[in-house]
Design a protein around this motif. Structure first.
Motif, mmCIF file in Angstrom:
data_model
loop_
_atom_site.group_PDB
_atom_site.id
_atom_site.type_symbol
_atom_site.label_atom_id
_atom_site.label_comp_id
_atom_site.label_asym_id
_atom_site.label_seq_id
_atom_site.Cartn_x
_atom_site.Cartn_y
_atom_site.Cartn_z
ATOM 1 N N LEU A 152 0.817 -1.211 0.000
ATOM 2 C CA LEU A 152 0.000 0.000 0.000
ATOM 3 C C LEU A 152 0.854 1.266 0.000
ATOM 4 C CD1 LEU A 152 -2.878 -0.925 2.476
ATOM 5 C CD2 LEU A 152 -3.023 -0.708 0.000
ATOM 6 N N VAL A 153 1.809 1.328 0.914
ATOM 7 C CA VAL A 153 2.662 2.512 1.011
ATOM 8 C C VAL A 153 3.495 2.667 -0.258
ATOM 9 C CG1 VAL A 153 4.547 3.613 2.282
ATOM 10 C CG2 VAL A 153 2.721 2.427 3.533
ATOM 11 N N GLY A 154 4.001 1.550 -0.768
ATOM 12 C CA GLY A 154 4.794 1.600 -1.994
ATOM 13 C C GLY A 154 3.992 2.089 -3.176
ATOM 14 N N MET A 155 2.737 1.669 -3.239
ATOM 15 C CA MET A 155 1.858 2.104 -4.315
ATOM 16 C C MET A 155 1.630 3.612 -4.236
ATOM 17 S SD MET A 155 -1.862 0.532 -5.379
ATOM 18 C CE MET A 155 -2.531 0.641 -3.720
ATOM 19 N N GLU A 156 1.484 4.125 -3.027
ATOM 20 C CA GLU A 156 1.284 5.567 -2.887
ATOM 21 C C GLU A 156 2.540 6.335 -3.252
ATOM 22 O OE1 GLU A 156 0.700 8.691 0.688
ATOM 23 O OE2 GLU A 156 -1.022 7.387 0.309
ATOM 24 N N LEU A 157 3.699 5.876 -2.814
ATOM 25 C CA LEU A 157 4.949 6.546 -3.167
ATOM 26 C C LEU A 157 5.087 6.645 -4.685
ATOM 27 C CD1 LEU A 157 7.448 4.834 -0.680
ATOM 28 C CD2 LEU A 157 6.645 7.202 -0.571
ATOM 29 N N ALA A 158 4.808 5.527 -5.364
ATOM 30 C CA ALA A 158 4.931 5.500 -6.822
ATOM 31 C C ALA A 158 3.942 6.462 -7.471
ATOM 32 C CB ALA A 158 4.718 4.080 -7.336
ATOM 33 N N ALA A 159 2.712 6.461 -6.986
ATOM 34 C CA ALA A 159 1.682 7.327 -7.565
ATOM 35 C C ALA A 159 2.042 8.794 -7.400
ATOM 36 C CB ALA A 159 0.333 7.036 -6.927
ATOM 37 N N ARG A 160 2.481 9.179 -6.210
ATOM 38 C CA ARG A 160 2.846 10.574 -5.962
ATOM 39 C C ARG A 160 4.025 10.999 -6.832
ATOM 40 N NH1 ARG A 160 0.361 13.066 -1.693
ATOM 41 N NH2 ARG A 160 -0.714 11.762 -0.176
ATOM 42 N N ALA A 161 4.879 10.044 -7.186
ATOM 43 C CA ALA A 161 6.046 10.346 -8.015
ATOM 44 C C ALA A 161 5.721 10.316 -9.507
ATOM 45 C CB ALA A 161 7.163 9.349 -7.711
ATOM 46 N N GLY A 162 4.454 10.040 -9.832
ATOM 47 C CA GLY A 162 4.050 10.068 -11.220
ATOM 48 C C GLY A 162 4.141 8.744 -11.947
ATOM 49 N N PHE A 163 4.231 7.646 -11.203
ATOM 50 C CA PHE A 163 4.232 6.312 -11.802
ATOM 51 C C PHE A 163 2.842 5.695 -11.650
ATOM 52 C CE2 PHE A 163 8.689 7.031 -10.631
ATOM 53 C CZ PHE A 163 9.313 6.752 -11.851
ATOM 54 N N ASP A 164 2.417 4.998 -12.681
ATOM 55 C CA ASP A 164 1.061 4.456 -12.716
ATOM 56 C C ASP A 164 0.896 3.324 -11.706
ATOM 57 O OD1 ASP A 164 -1.422 3.410 -13.341
ATOM 58 O OD2 ASP A 164 -1.132 3.581 -15.504
ATOM 59 N N PRO A 165 0.084 3.505 -10.654
ATOM 60 C CA PRO A 165 -0.072 2.461 -9.633
ATOM 61 C C PRO A 165 -0.767 1.209 -10.161
ATOM 62 C CG PRO A 165 -1.647 4.227 -9.266
ATOM 63 C CD PRO A 165 -0.717 4.703 -10.349
ATOM 64 N N ARG A 166 -1.416 1.310 -11.309
ATOM 65 C CA ARG A 166 -2.034 0.113 -11.902
ATOM 66 C C ARG A 166 -0.984 -0.904 -12.312
ATOM 67 N NH1 ARG A 166 -5.790 3.654 -15.877
ATOM 68 N NH2 ARG A 166 -3.733 4.668 -16.038
ATOM 69 N N ALA A 167 0.277 -0.454 -12.376
ATOM 70 C CA ALA A 167 1.370 -1.367 -12.702
ATOM 71 C C ALA A 167 1.554 -2.423 -11.612
ATOM 72 C CB ALA A 167 2.677 -0.597 -12.893
ATOM 73 N N GLY A 168 1.004 -2.167 -10.429
ATOM 74 C CA GLY A 168 1.081 -3.177 -9.379
ATOM 75 C C GLY A 168 0.372 -4.456 -9.774
ATOM 76 N N VAL A 169 -0.687 -4.314 -10.559
ATOM 77 C CA VAL A 169 -1.435 -5.489 -11.005
ATOM 78 C C VAL A 169 -0.600 -6.306 -11.977
ATOM 79 C CG1 VAL A 169 -3.481 -6.269 -12.255
ATOM 80 C CG2 VAL A 169 -3.664 -4.367 -10.631
ATOM 81 N N THR A 170 -0.033 -5.643 -12.988
ATOM 82 C CA THR A 170 0.773 -6.378 -13.967
ATOM 83 C C THR A 170 2.047 -6.929 -13.338
ATOM 84 O OG1 THR A 170 1.791 -4.286 -14.693
ATOM 85 C CG2 THR A 170 -0.134 -5.064 -15.905
#
Length: 259
Positions: A193-211
């Motif tokens: 969860l925290v990693g997904m938020e860090l990535a999203a705030r930095a402009g990386f697509d959090p949907r990449a967590g699924v792939t």
């Protein structure tokens, strides 16, 4: 008592889904855990270099990893103020292992296996890196060491008689095991969860967590890669990520708009 809750503004993401730090972290000084990590990381780099397995500073994948890290790191400070003073490092180690980690004090390493075998996109790398950084920010290794110290010595004895004397021995014992500490299911879910938020705030697509986890599951072939904990399962992680996407997608969209 655990650490104070995150700032109210941070609840825009997954802050309200993450609890306070475990009281066990208080049994081990953060500075000692970080010192042990720095020493262990340096030793690991020396060993890799001796085997010609350490990526050079101008290696394309090293440049890529460090570029992604530079975007993620500024968003780590709200989760752990100590991160501002960490001497962050990012390195690449030649190994077929599908693995990556971030030790306390911001010591990050990726193995070539996870990049080459999974053909990770930048967004997927950011999800892996964010997950590993989250373990360090949330002090999961320190918590595990605190629990070990409490088991071996006894919380009351530690607090009232021994101070940190025997804790130091515990750190010596477990410092060499920082790379092999097994985190709990709760730790892994929190890092996702925290990693997904860090990535999203930095402009990386959090949907990449699924792939990413689809690739991890496919690569496991019945035996999970070292990076992939046996709990929670890949399917559970994907479901959790999908459930939290509505909270972090606005952060990603805002980052893209402002970027």
């Amino acid at each position: 008592m655990g650490a104070a809750a995150l700032p109210a503004a941070w609840a825009q993401g997954v802050g309200d889904d993450v609890g306070k730090n475990s009281a066990f972290t208080k049994l081990v000084p953060a500075s000692q855990v970080e010192q042990a990590a720095v020493q262990q990381y340096a030793q690991m780099l020396r060993e890799a270099q001796s085997k010609n397995a350490l990526g050079s500073d101008n290696h394309p994948q090293v440049l890529r990893l460090r570029s992604i890290a530079r975007r993620l790191i500024p968003y780590s400070y709200e989760w752990n103020p100590r991160a501002r003073d960490w001497r962050w490092e990012v390195n690449l180690i030649g190994s077929k292992q599908i693995n990556a980690f971030c030790m306390p004090a911001g010591k990050i390493a990726f193995y070539t296996g996870i990049l080459d075998q999974l053909k990770l996109t930048d967004d997927e790398v950011a999800m892996v890196m964010g997950h590993e950084i989250a373990h360090a920010l949330r002090e999961h290794a320190r918590e595990r060491m605190g629990k070990s110290a409490a088991t071996n010595i006894g919380v009351n004895v530690i607090s009232s008689v021994l101070g940190f004397g025997q804790i130091g021995q515990t750190l010596t014992q477990y410092g060499a095991q920082l790379l092999t500490l097994e985190f709990s299911r709760e730790d892994e879910s929190e890092a996702d969860l925290v990693g997904m938020e860090l990535a999203a705030r930095a402009g990386f697509d959090p949907r990449a967590g699924v792939t990413l986890w689809q690739k991890m599951t496919a690569a496991s072939k019945g035996a999970p890669p070292q990076f992939l904990s046996t709990h929670p399962s890949g399917a559970t992680r994907i479901a959790d990520i999908e459930r939290k996407l509505p909270k972090v997608m606005p952060l990603y969209e805002a980052a893209r708009k402002n970027g």
